[in-house]
Design an enzyme around this catalytic site. Structure first.
Site, PDB file in Angstrom:
ATOM      1  N   GLN A  94      63.919 -39.988   1.812  1.00  0.00           N
ATOM      2  CA  GLN A  94      64.076 -41.188   2.646  1.00  0.00           C
ATOM      3  C   GLN A  94      64.438 -42.377   1.759  1.00  0.00           C
ATOM      4  OE1 GLN A  94      60.571 -42.253   4.926  1.00  0.00           O
ATOM      5  NE2 GLN A  94      61.668 -43.787   6.135  1.00  0.00           N
ATOM      6  N   HIS A 100      63.962 -43.465  11.557  1.00  0.00           N
ATOM      7  CA  HIS A 100      65.285 -43.263  12.144  1.00  0.00           C
ATOM      8  C   HIS A 100      65.674 -41.793  12.099  1.00  0.00           C
ATOM      9  CE1 HIS A 100      65.933 -43.800   7.822  1.00  0.00           C
ATOM     10  NE2 HIS A 100      66.983 -43.006   7.956  1.00  0.00           N
TER      11      HIS A 100
HETATM   12  P1  5GP Z   1      67.400 -42.117   4.892  1.00  0.00           P
HETATM   13  O1  5GP Z   1      67.765 -41.748   3.494  1.00  0.00           O
HETATM   14  O2  5GP Z   1      66.311 -43.173   4.862  1.00  0.00           O
HETATM   15  O3  5GP Z   1      67.078 -40.960   5.774  1.00  0.00           O
HETATM   16  O4  5GP Z   1      68.690 -42.731   5.537  1.00  0.00           O
HETATM   17  C1  5GP Z   1      69.063 -44.069   5.414  1.00  0.00           C
HETATM   18  C2  5GP Z   1      70.529 -44.164   5.763  1.00  0.00           C
HETATM   19  O5  5GP Z   1      70.836 -45.531   5.977  1.00  0.00           O
HETATM   20  C3  5GP Z   1      71.461 -43.654   4.663  1.00  0.00           C
HETATM   21  O6  5GP Z   1      72.225 -42.567   5.141  1.00  0.00           O
HETATM   22  C4  5GP Z   1      72.307 -44.866   4.302  1.00  0.00           C
HETATM   23  O7  5GP Z   1      73.658 -44.529   4.103  1.00  0.00           O
HETATM   24  C5  5GP Z   1      72.137 -45.773   5.519  1.00  0.00           C
HETATM   25  N1  5GP Z   1      72.222 -47.193   5.242  1.00  0.00           N
HETATM   26  C6  5GP Z   1      71.752 -47.855   4.152  1.00  0.00           C
HETATM   27  N2  5GP Z   1      71.986 -49.181   4.286  1.00  0.00           N
HETATM   28  C7  5GP Z   1      72.610 -49.336   5.474  1.00  0.00           C
HETATM   29  C8  5GP Z   1      73.120 -50.495   6.168  1.00  0.00           C
HETATM   30  O8  5GP Z   1      73.040 -51.632   5.710  1.00  0.00           O
HETATM   31  N3  5GP Z   1      73.686 -50.278   7.396  1.00  0.00           N
HETATM   32  C9  5GP Z   1      73.802 -49.029   7.933  1.00  0.00           C
HETATM   33  N4  5GP Z   1      74.389 -48.928   9.129  1.00  0.00           N
HETATM   34  N5  5GP Z   1      73.347 -47.921   7.303  1.00  0.00           N
HETATM   35  C10 5GP Z   1      72.758 -48.086   6.087  1.00  0.00           C
END
Ligand code: 5GP
Ligand code: ZN
Length: 143
Positions: A94, A100
């Site tokens: 994460q 999300h």
């Molecule tokens: P995680 O790694 O927490 O499951 O996913 C976070 C996701 O958020 C990543 O795939 C990354 O590309 C995306 N992300 C990071 N910063 C931003 C942002 O400012 N806007 C959007 N729309 N996505 C973001």
């Protein structure tokens, strides 16, 4: 609401996003580092760090919306498959600590990575969000 959370900033309108869908409990927008074109993120409107902090109701609502978004993505992009998953804790990969769900169009032979370091093209993200928004709006859903 958490001041240093990028998803909270998006939800507050303080940071831009490529909007796809909204319910009373969720917002869906494009990942700006798409693992594949059409990569969507469904986020809770309330700030919960992860699955361990989120309420069962908010988790259920994200699950409900992920079904709708999966159908919208598959119909609009005609992809072969759709990956739906979410990560909890840095050890699990994460990177944004606001609960999300990822919804990622998949086609055979393509890289199955979850994260990309390459930002999407702004014009392509804008056009993609408009397509998926229109498709999601054309589908039946509940509040
Ligand atoms: P995680 O790694 O927490 O499951 O996913 C976070 C996701 O958020 C990543 O795939 C990354 O590309 C995306 N992300 C990071 N910063 C931003 C942002 O400012 N806007 C959007 N729309 N996505 C973001
Ligand atoms: Zn947040």
């Amino acid at each position: 609401m958490s001041d240093d959370c990028i998803f909270c900033q998006i939800l507050q309108g303080e940071a831009p996003c490529y909007h796809v869908h909204e319910t009373r409990y969720t917002r869906t927008f494009l990942d700006i580092f798409p693992a594949a074109p059409g990569h969507c993120l469904i986020v809770t409107k309330d700030h919960y760090q992860d699955i361990f902090a989120a309420t069962p109701e908010s988790i259920a609502m994200v699950g409900h919306v992920s079904t709708l978004i999966a159908h919208a993505v598959k119909q609009e992009l005609q992809c072969e498959g759709v990956g739906i998953f979410q990560l909890n804790g840095a050890a699990a990969g994460q990177t944004v600590f606001h609960y999300h769900m990822h919804v990622i169009p998949r086609n055979s032979g393509e890289d199955l990575a979850i994260h990309s370091r390459v930002p999407g093209d702004t014009g392509e993200l804008e056009a993609m969000a408009a397509r998926l928004h229109a498709r999601a709006m054309s589908m039946r859903t509940e509040d």
